[in-house]
Design an enzyme around this catalytic site. Structure first.
Site, short mmCIF file in Angstrom:
data_model
loop_
_atom_site.label_atom_id
_atom_site.label_comp_id
_atom_site.label_asym_id
_atom_site.label_seq_id
_atom_site.Cartn_x
_atom_site.Cartn_y
_atom_site.Cartn_z
N HIS A 104 0.79 -1.23 0.00
CA HIS A 104 0.00 0.00 0.00
C HIS A 104 0.83 1.29 0.00
O HIS A 104 0.29 2.37 -0.13
CB HIS A 104 -0.98 0.04 1.18
C1 UD1 Z 1 -2.34 5.63 5.74
C2 UD1 Z 1 -1.07 6.14 6.40
C3 UD1 Z 1 0.01 5.06 6.34
C4 UD1 Z 1 -0.48 3.76 6.88
C5 UD1 Z 1 -1.76 3.37 6.16
C6 UD1 Z 1 -2.34 2.09 6.65
C7 UD1 Z 1 -0.57 8.53 6.22
C8 UD1 Z 1 0.32 9.52 5.56
N1 UD1 Z 1 -0.52 7.30 5.71
O1 UD1 Z 1 -2.07 5.41 4.36
O2 UD1 Z 1 1.12 5.48 7.10
O3 UD1 Z 1 0.51 2.77 6.71
O4 UD1 Z 1 -2.72 4.42 6.35
O5 UD1 Z 1 -3.50 1.74 5.95
O6 UD1 Z 1 -1.24 8.86 7.16
N2 UD1 Z 1 -9.35 4.79 1.46
C9 UD1 Z 1 -10.57 4.15 1.42
N3 UD1 Z 1 -11.18 3.84 2.61
C10 UD1 Z 1 -10.63 4.15 3.80
C11 UD1 Z 1 -9.40 4.83 3.82
C12 UD1 Z 1 -8.76 5.13 2.66
O7 UD1 Z 1 -11.08 3.85 0.36
O8 UD1 Z 1 -11.25 3.83 4.84
C13 UD1 Z 1 -8.66 5.08 0.16
C14 UD1 Z 1 -8.97 6.45 -0.36
O9 UD1 Z 1 -9.00 6.37 -1.75
C15 UD1 Z 1 -7.77 7.27 0.06
C16 UD1 Z 1 -6.66 6.24 0.00
O10 UD1 Z 1 -7.26 5.01 0.37
O11 UD1 Z 1 -7.55 8.37 -0.73
C17 UD1 Z 1 -5.49 6.54 0.89
O12 UD1 Z 1 -5.92 6.74 2.25
P1 UD1 Z 1 -5.01 7.64 3.23
O13 UD1 Z 1 -5.60 7.65 4.59
O14 UD1 Z 1 -4.72 8.95 2.59
O15 UD1 Z 1 -3.62 6.89 3.24
P2 UD1 Z 1 -3.24 5.34 3.30
O16 UD1 Z 1 -2.62 4.96 2.01
O17 UD1 Z 1 -4.37 4.52 3.82
#
Ligand code: UD1
Length: 368
Positions: free
Chosen positions: A207
């Site tokens: 991820h």
């Molecule tokens: C975040 C953390 C990362 C951690 C990871 C674990 C930061 C900078 N990154 O990354 O350190 O290892 O979480 O999962 O804080 N999304 C969904 N549903 C959700 C959450 C996210 O669909 O419940 C999708 C969305 O398209 C979103 C993308 O995942 O834009 C990324 O989510 P985000 O919270 O920005 O970062 P992660 O890649 O999950």
């Protein structure tokens, strides 16, 4: 009674806060309130963990959702500030290195509210990694810093943080692992697929933006996994970020493979069972590097660096980066020799949260 505002936001925070909330609940003199920023919001990334890990319902949910780093961080800050004003806590406690961690710490710091950081001092020395910025900055403004491995203290001292603020207590995520191992869901129940459940398997998660946001890198990694799947079945629970990128880049054909089992994100107990019974794990997650070390399962980390040094020095972890040949050669080695057995790092004994709460209690009594 001292009041602590505890913060969670994203999936890896939930395993860390669970034992801390529990230890605080049975510690006289501390009342913990829980704020969820809403950084992760899908049932599979969020609610399921609260239920499985017995985390109390958050007192406040900021419901920020996804966005660019600037938007997400700013939105958390904007919505967290009135909560701090309203609750006027004696301290806030943040865990890990996600955007919610730095955003809430920054709000508290500007208001003169003391900050406790759990999992302080880890450094990958790679500032292109968003979490590295979050770690360095959160530590700089924290008042009480709890570390999971000894090298973290040296990192903090080098950055000018006073030694008396730093306490080596062990790893709260391993507290959660110890507590839940007897309840881990057997992979046989997770994948009803007979073909998979009766054979050895490798597990995979991906991820990190550095692995999944670039089409060529993601393609090469998925092709390497296809090679590996010729030798062993591979189980791949897919993070929503990664799923979005695979769809966007049109790479779904690389997942169409009878020896690759693609699953939605798993709950904690399913993931624990998946890790425990895997022949090996391939991952770019921070937490899984530590959990596989605690379980004695060989781990190939698809990154060029790690902030969790002890998993390399003492545990079962090896860095492979994104290089196809290196990944395949480490994989062959594990298949032939069984890979690194490692040992359990100091204080990864299931009692880190008890140490934290004891030290915090004394610190709060002493008036910080
Ligand atoms: C975040 C953390 C990362 C951690 C990871 C674990 C930061 C900078 N990154 O990354 O350190 O290892 O979480 O999962 O804080 N999304 C969904 N549903 C959700 C959450 C996210 O669909 O419940 C999708 C969305 O398209 C979103 C993308 O995942 O834009 C990324 O989510 P985000 O919270 O920005 O970062 P992660 O890649 O999950």
């Amino acid at each position: 009674m001292k009041r602590i505002l505890c913060v969670v936001g994203a999936r890896p925070n939930f395993m860390k806060i669970a034992p801390i909330m529990k230890a605080m609940a049975s510690y006289e003199g501390i009342k913990a309130l829980l704020v969820h920023t809403g950084q992760h919001y899908d049932n599979a990334m969020n609610h399921q963990f609260f239920v499985e890990l017995g985390i109390p319902e958050p007192d406040v949910n900021l419901e920020v959702g996804s966005g660019s780093h600037a938007i997400q961080t700013a939105e958390i800050m904007k919505r967290f500030e009135p909560v701090v004003d309203n609750e006027n806590p004696d301290a806030i406690l943040v865990v890990g290195d996600v955007n919610s961690t730095i955003a809430c710490a920054l709000v508290a710091s500007k208001k003169g509210i003391p900050i406790v950081h759990v999992e302080a001092g880890l450094r990958s020395f790679d500032r292109t990694m968003p979490e590295e910025i979050n770690r360095v900055l959160t530590d700089q403004i924290s008042d009480l810093l709890f570390t999971t491995e000894r090298v973290a203290e040296n990192n903090l001292l080098r950055e000018g943080i006073a030694g008396e603020r730093i306490h080596f207590v062990g790893n709260v995520m391993i507290d959660t692992l110890h507590h839940n191992l007897p309840r881990a869901v057997s992979p046989k129940d997770t994948f009803s697929d007979e073909h998979f459940s009766s054979k050895p398997y490798a597990a995979l998660t991906l991820h990190r933006p550095s692995n999944v946001d670039d089409k060529d890198t993601l393609t090469s990694l998925l092709e390497t996994i296809r090679e590996i799947s010729k030798k062993i079945n591979v189980v791949f629970p897919v993070h929503p970020r990664t799923k979005g990128k695979i769809d966007h880049f049109g790479l779904n054909h690389l997942l169409e493979n009878p020896r690759l089992l693609v699953l939605p994100p798993l709950g904690y107990l399913e993931m624990l069972g998946l890790m425990r019974d895997a022949k090996l794990f391939l991952t770019d997650s921070g937490g899984i590097q530590e959990e596989t070390t605690a379980l004695g399962v060989p781990c190939i980390t698809l990154r060029n660096n790690t902030e969790r040094r002890i998993t390399i020095d003492e545990g079962t972890n090896t860095l492979a980066g994104q290089d196809r040949e290196k990944i395949l050669s480490l994989f062959s080695d594990i298949m032939e020799t069984g890979g690194k057995t490692g040992k359990i790092p100091e204080f990864w004994d299931g009692k880190a949260s008890l140490r934290i709460v004891e030290i915090m209690g004394n610190w709060l009594q002493a008036g910080k």
